[in-house]
Design a protein around this motif. Structure first.
Motif, short mmCIF file in Angstrom:
data_model
loop_
_atom_site.label_atom_id
_atom_site.label_comp_id
_atom_site.label_asym_id
_atom_site.label_seq_id
_atom_site.Cartn_x
_atom_site.Cartn_y
_atom_site.Cartn_z
N GLY A 38 0.85 -1.18 0.00
CA GLY A 38 0.00 0.00 0.00
C GLY A 38 0.89 1.23 0.00
O GLY A 38 2.05 1.14 0.39
N SER A 39 0.30 2.35 -0.43
CA SER A 39 1.16 3.52 -0.58
C SER A 39 1.49 4.13 0.77
O SER A 39 0.95 3.74 1.80
N ASN A 40 2.37 5.11 0.73
CA ASN A 40 2.83 5.81 1.93
C ASN A 40 1.64 6.40 2.68
O ASN A 40 0.78 7.05 2.09
N ALA A 42 -0.79 4.69 4.19
CA ALA A 42 -2.00 3.87 4.13
C ALA A 42 -2.33 3.24 5.48
O ALA A 42 -3.49 2.91 5.74
N GLY A 43 -1.32 3.07 6.34
CA GLY A 43 -1.58 2.50 7.67
C GLY A 43 -0.85 1.20 7.94
O GLY A 43 -1.15 0.51 8.91
N LYS A 44 0.16 0.88 7.11
CA LYS A 44 0.87 -0.39 7.26
C LYS A 44 1.63 -0.44 8.58
O LYS A 44 1.52 -1.41 9.35
N THR A 45 2.42 0.61 8.82
CA THR A 45 3.21 0.64 10.06
C THR A 45 2.28 0.68 11.28
O THR A 45 2.55 0.03 12.30
N THR A 46 1.19 1.42 11.14
CA THR A 46 0.22 1.48 12.24
C THR A 46 -0.32 0.09 12.55
O THR A 46 -0.49 -0.28 13.72
N LEU A 47 -0.58 -0.71 11.52
CA LEU A 47 -1.06 -2.08 11.73
C LEU A 47 -0.03 -2.89 12.52
O LEU A 47 -0.37 -3.59 13.48
N LEU A 48 1.25 -2.79 12.12
CA LEU A 48 2.28 -3.54 12.84
C LEU A 48 2.39 -3.06 14.29
O LEU A 48 2.59 -3.86 15.20
N ARG A 49 2.27 -1.74 14.49
CA ARG A 49 2.33 -1.21 15.87
C ARG A 49 1.17 -1.77 16.69
O ARG A 49 1.33 -2.08 17.86
N ALA A 50 0.00 -1.87 16.06
CA ALA A 50 -1.16 -2.41 16.79
C ALA A 50 -0.95 -3.88 17.11
O ALA A 50 -1.24 -4.33 18.22
N1 LIG Z 1 2.99 8.60 15.63
C1 LIG Z 1 1.94 9.06 14.90
N2 LIG Z 1 1.11 9.98 15.42
C2 LIG Z 1 0.06 10.44 14.71
N3 LIG Z 1 -0.24 10.04 13.47
C3 LIG Z 1 0.56 9.12 12.90
C4 LIG Z 1 1.69 8.58 13.59
N4 LIG Z 1 2.29 7.68 12.78
C5 LIG Z 1 1.57 7.66 11.64
N5 LIG Z 1 0.54 8.52 11.71
C6 LIG Z 1 -0.48 8.73 10.66
O1 LIG Z 1 -1.14 7.51 10.45
C7 LIG Z 1 -1.39 7.31 9.06
C8 LIG Z 1 -0.80 5.98 8.64
O2 LIG Z 1 0.61 6.03 8.78
P1 LIG Z 1 1.53 4.75 8.68
O3 LIG Z 1 0.88 3.64 9.41
O4 LIG Z 1 2.89 5.14 9.10
O5 LIG Z 1 1.50 4.47 7.13
P2 LIG Z 1 2.43 3.54 6.24
O6 LIG Z 1 3.29 2.74 7.11
O7 LIG Z 1 1.48 2.71 5.43
O8 LIG Z 1 3.22 4.45 5.35
C9 LIG Z 1 -0.77 8.49 8.34
O9 LIG Z 1 -1.81 9.40 8.04
C10 LIG Z 1 0.18 9.08 9.34
O10 LIG Z 1 0.25 10.47 9.19
#
Ligand SMILES: Nc1ncnc2c1ncn2[C@@H]1O[C@H](COP(=O)(O)OP(=O)(O)O)[C@@H](O)[C@H]1O
Ligand SMILES: [Mg+2]
Lengths: 238, 285
Positions: A38-40, A42-50
């Motif tokens: 998924g593009s920049n 999209a929420g990929k890193t957020t999913l891993l953090r969760a």
């Molecule tokens: N620490 C954070 N605090 C607030 N918003 C965040 C934080 N990290 C990411 N975001 C937001 O969450 C959304 C998803 O980000 P992220 O999961 O990093 O995407 P990806 O890894 O797919 O590029 C983005 O809109 C980003 O701005």
């Protein structure tokens, strides 16, 4: 090959009041390499953090028969679900060897740890050369190798690798992809999170496509590669 | 007085200062807390050794490990059940809390132990050793060696043990440390306990080379602060060198300016550092 190892359902997460993930379902079977693309943003890193329980979330995350929701990140790690985070996050002022040792922090089998060290230095010979060097002094590719090796030192059941290819030369990425295929053969299940769809699909069995916090496609890599929308959006071909 | 003699006096005292500052630096580097009660921990360690010596007739050097264990437990519990609650909040909060802790501990010490000066004087307190023509009081020499041994032990622990690796990893990258199995609440409590134990050991030594009162804490906190800034958070050897520097500067000041000026040295440096550091960070921005 179809024993589910990780089953996520209805996962919602975000930062404070801002929601980022809107009810995701995702399944990873034992022995698979699954790509999450998924593009920049999209929420990929957020999913891993969760999944690693670093941020608040709702829904269910079942790993190897265990519900992860009530756990802390260090408890998730102890279940064998190990994350190689975006940006490597090495311990910069510790040596390569000490970084690898941190991966084995909870292991109580000294002989097994010695064997794992030998295996890592076999997979990544450059790390053996650099093992007394500070991790912060390594090149980008070497840092990524160190981060992968640190994760593998934990003997994970599931390794989640976030943006492995970011900032690396294509030859280095190819080299790391070969390593991932090797360790999958050794029994490690892998979730590969990538913006580089070509790279991810070259080794994965199945894939998920995430857009603004929703899973919009899933299937085998062959199916996804035939999807004309995806070809336009992510593979840059008509 | 012989210049070499002054230098040696300073070095002997400086070793103790370095040990004291190591505890503050460890806590500061790992927990990002500037512990304003650090000097009060030194004071408590001093009383601990004093009462083990006068009450149980333990040799004060043998009492040091006991004082360290006691102070470890005090530090561990304080971190676990008080400071862990506010560790994620601003610097101002942690400064206020540890300042309050300093006030409370000083007051309690005054209630419990009175304001009297207490000196730890074992039978060999008057003995000297002579090294290369310089006379060193045996107790000061012992205190210096003890400080070096404990500093080395801390270094070995940080470099070689699982706990030491976890401590360094957490100070360098908290998120990665959690992802790799470190429980920060537990690690912070242990680290704070270690800082308090080092303070306790320094306090016992301080009681042997000087005197303990409930009020020595504030000055010792300020000295630890100065030494930590000079030595750097990541470098135990730098801290020991910083301690030696302050010790020597104080010994020289005592002779050439006057014995009442020794504290002015570290406070003068404190002011200089506080003035110089913001200026440097502004220029960096
Ligand atoms: N620490 C954070 N605090 C607030 N918003 C965040 C934080 N990290 C990411 N975001 C937001 O969450 C959304 C998803 O980000 P992220 O999961 O990093 O995407 P990806 O890894 O797919 O590029 C983005 O809109 C980003 O701005
Ligand atoms: Mg990302």
């Amino acid at each position: 090959m179809s024993n589910p190892l990780l089953t996520i359902s209805g996962l919602r997460a975000g930062y404070g009041a801002a929601p980022v993930l809107f009810g995701l379902d995702l399944k990873i079977n034992e022995g698979e390499i699954v790509a999450l693309v998924g593009s920049n943003g999209a929420g990929k890193t957020t999913l891993l953090r969760a999944i690693s329980r670093m941020i608040a979330a709702e829904g269910s995350i079942n790993f190897a028969g265990k519900e992860l929701m009530p756990l802390t990140p260090e408890q998730v790690f102890a279940t064998g679900l190990v994350q190689v985070p975006e940006g490597r996050q090495l311990f910069a002022r510790m040596t390569v060897e000490e970084n690898l040792r941190m991966g084995a922090l909870l292991r109580r089998d000294p002989e097994g740890v010695v064997r794992s060290f030998a295996r890592m230095y076999e997979l990544f010979p450059i790390l053996a050369e650099r093992r007394r060097q500070m991790a912060g002094s390594l090149s980008g590719g070497e840092q990524q190798m160190c981060a992968l090796a640190r994760g593998l030192m934990a003997e994970p059941k599931l390794l989640m690798v976030d943006e492995m290819s970011l900032g690396l030369a294509p030859v280095v990425v190819d080299q790391l992809l070969v390593v991932l295929s090797d360790i999958r053969k050794a029994g490690v299940t892998i979730l590969l999170v990538e913006q580089d769809v070509f790279a991810a699909f070259s080794v994965a069995d199945r894939g998920y496509v995430i857009e603004t916090g929703h899973i919009v496609r899933e299937g085998t890599v062959a199916e996804l590669e035939r999807d004309s929308d995806l070809r336009k959006a992510y593979l840059g071909v008509a | 007085m012989l210049f070499a003699q002054i230098l040696v006096n300073g070095v002997m005292l400086g070793g103790l200062y370095g040990l004291m500052a190591l505890g503050m630096a460890l806590v500061w580097g790992v927990l990002n807390i500037v512990n304003l009660a650090h000097g009060a921990f030194v004071m408590l360690g001093g009383y601990c050794v004093y009462f083990l010596f006068t009450g149980l007739h333990l040799d004060p050097f043998a009492a040091l490990p006991i004082a360290m264990v006691v102070m470890f437990v005090v530090g561990y519990l304080l971190q676990r059940y008080l400071l862990n609650l506010i560790i994620r909040s601003s610097h101002l909060n942690t400064l206020l809390i540890t300042f309050g802790l300093d006030v409370v501990l000083t007051y309690l010490a005054q209630l419990a132990f009175s304001a009297d000066f207490r000196a730890i004087n074992p039978t060999y307190a008057g003995s000297n050793v002579t090294l290369l023509g310089v006379t060193i009081p045996l107790v000061r020499f012992g205190a210096f060696l003890t400080a070096l041994v404990l500093a080395a032990a801390l270094w070995v622990m940080l470099e070689r043990t699982r706990l030491g690796h976890s401590i360094r990893a957490t100070s360098q990258n908290l998120i990665a440390a959690r992802l790799y199995g470190v429980d920060p609440a537990q690690l912070y409590a242990v680290t704070f306990g270690l800082g308090a134990a080092l303070a306790g050991a320094a306090g016992g030594l301080y009681g042997m080379v000087s005197q303990v009162t409930p009020y020595i804490g504030a000055t010792l906190t300020a000295k630890s602060f100065v030494i930590t800034i000079m030595g750097g958070l990541d470098n135990p050897f730098g801290i020991i060198l910083g301690g030696l520097f302050i010790g020597i500067a104080e010994a020289l000041a005592a002779i050439y300016i006057g014995p009442t000026f020794t504290d002015a040295i570290s406070f003068g440096l404190l002011v200089l550092i506080l003035v110089a550091r913001p200026a440097r960070s502004l220029r960096g921005a």
